[in-house]
Design a protein around this motif. Structure first.
Motif, short mmCIF file in Angstrom:
data_model
loop_
_atom_site.label_atom_id
_atom_site.label_comp_id
_atom_site.label_asym_id
_atom_site.label_seq_id
_atom_site.Cartn_x
_atom_site.Cartn_y
_atom_site.Cartn_z
N PRO A 142 1.09 -1.45 -0.04
CA PRO A 142 0.58 0.28 -0.32
C PRO A 142 0.22 1.29 -0.08
O PRO A 142 1.57 0.95 0.99
N GLY A 143 0.58 1.99 -0.62
CA GLY A 143 1.31 3.68 -0.31
C GLY A 143 1.91 3.70 -2.04
O GLY A 143 2.72 4.88 -2.13
N GLU A 144 1.80 1.95 -2.42
CA GLU A 144 3.32 2.35 -3.77
C GLU A 144 1.75 2.72 -5.23
O GLU A 144 2.64 2.17 -6.52
N GLY A 145 0.77 2.91 -4.82
CA GLY A 145 -0.11 3.08 -5.79
C GLY A 145 -0.89 1.71 -6.15
O GLY A 145 -1.20 1.02 -5.59
N THR A 146 -1.30 1.68 -8.12
CA THR A 146 -1.71 0.49 -8.25
C THR A 146 -0.95 -0.58 -9.29
O THR A 146 -0.16 0.38 -9.95
N PHE A 147 -1.22 -1.92 -9.47
CA PHE A 147 -0.18 -2.16 -10.64
C PHE A 147 -1.69 -2.82 -11.00
O PHE A 147 -3.00 -3.69 -10.32
N ASP A 148 -1.16 -3.11 -12.51
CA ASP A 148 -1.24 -4.13 -13.56
C ASP A 148 -1.86 -6.01 -13.66
O ASP A 148 -2.57 -6.20 -12.98
N ARG A 149 -0.04 -6.06 -12.70
CA ARG A 149 -0.54 -7.40 -11.89
C ARG A 149 0.09 -7.50 -10.73
O ARG A 149 1.29 -6.77 -10.70
N ILE A 150 0.01 -8.71 -10.28
CA ILE A 150 0.66 -8.60 -8.47
C ILE A 150 0.73 -10.51 -9.08
O ILE A 150 -0.35 -11.57 -9.55
N LEU A 151 1.82 -11.04 -8.78
CA LEU A 151 1.79 -12.42 -8.47
C LEU A 151 3.08 -12.64 -7.26
O LEU A 151 3.32 -11.79 -6.94
N VAL A 152 2.13 -13.29 -6.60
CA VAL A 152 2.81 -14.03 -5.40
C VAL A 152 3.28 -15.15 -5.36
O VAL A 152 2.61 -16.46 -5.83
N THR A 153 4.09 -15.71 -4.58
CA THR A 153 4.13 -16.72 -4.45
C THR A 153 5.07 -17.61 -2.88
O THR A 153 5.60 -18.38 -3.10
N ALA A 154 3.66 -17.28 -2.28
CA ALA A 154 3.57 -17.89 -0.67
C ALA A 154 2.04 -17.80 -0.24
O ALA A 154 1.11 -16.79 -1.04
N ALA A 155 1.91 -18.84 0.27
CA ALA A 155 0.20 -19.31 0.18
C ALA A 155 -0.75 -18.33 1.15
O ALA A 155 0.16 -17.61 1.91
#
Length: 217
Positions: A142-155
């Motif tokens: 949060p605070g970094e603006g918005t993203f077009d894509r987010i990838l998370v590699t922890a569940a």
């Protein structure tokens, strides 16, 4: 010369396996080819760089097998002009591949050792649009603006609805959700208005996300 041949042969074998799964995105495969995996694995495991095996790296972390890594990137559907957030830098391989397609990549990792090594690899490859930062990514950035894509590699144990505010309209994230104590499902969550549309993709071997940055390493 031999290392170059091993790299080419490993990549060619990977492409054949991916095509058998229906993955033939030329832009993605070109980005993978331009990001030599042998530079991201421990020196003693370079022969395994393009295998489907999970590879151990520093800080007790691991690097996805080549097949799984590209499968995830294929599902992420990164396009030119995209801003991408990655939670869990690891070796930095996937951030490097994404950086060859997207406009900007912010990759965060809780281990300082992994951050330093991954950023050095980005710099060595001239990927100045990839920023690697030590941070607690359990709540996104949060605070970094918005993203077009987010990838998370922890569940996550529950659907991470709070990420919706960090995605652009129509943006999507690929992240694992725990099904039970041992198994998790990779999901693609697409933002529609203030809600997520969920699509289950396939099971993957990820551990639960750990909050806070590491106090050591």
């Amino acid at each position: 010369m031999r290392s170059g041949m091993v790299e080419k042969e490993g990549f060619a074998a990977l492409v054949l396996r991916l095509r058998s799964e229906g993955i033939s995105d030329l832009d993605l495969l070109t980005a993978v080819e331009q990001t030599p995996r042998s530079q991201f694995v421990p020196p003693t495991l370079t022969d395994e760089a393009y295998s489907s095996r999970t590879i151990p790296i520093e800080c007790g972390s691991f690097m996805e097998g080549a097949d799984l890594a590209v499968r995830l990137l294929h599902r992420l559907q990164v396009k030119p002009g995209h801003r991408v957030l990655e939670i869990g830098t690891g070796s930095g391989f996937m951030a490097g591949v994404i950086g060859r397609i997207a406009e900007r990549v912010l990759s965060v990792e809780r281990y300082k050792t992994l951050v330093t090594e991954a950023q050095a690899r980005m710099d060595a490859m001239g990927l100045r649009n990839v920023i690697v930062r030590q941070a607690d990514g359990s709540n996104g950035m949060p605070g970094e603006g918005t993203f077009d894509r987010i990838l998370v590699t922890a569940a996550f144990t529950t659907l991470p609805r709070f990420y919706a505010e960090q995605l652009t309209h129509g943006g999507s994230m690929v992240a694992p959700l725990m099904l039970d104590g041992e198994n998790c499902m990779m999901t693609r969550l697409t933002k529609t208005g203030s809600r997520f549309e969920r699509e289950d993709l396939f099971q993957a071997p990820y551990l639960p996300i750990v909050p806070q940055i590491a106090s050591a390493l």
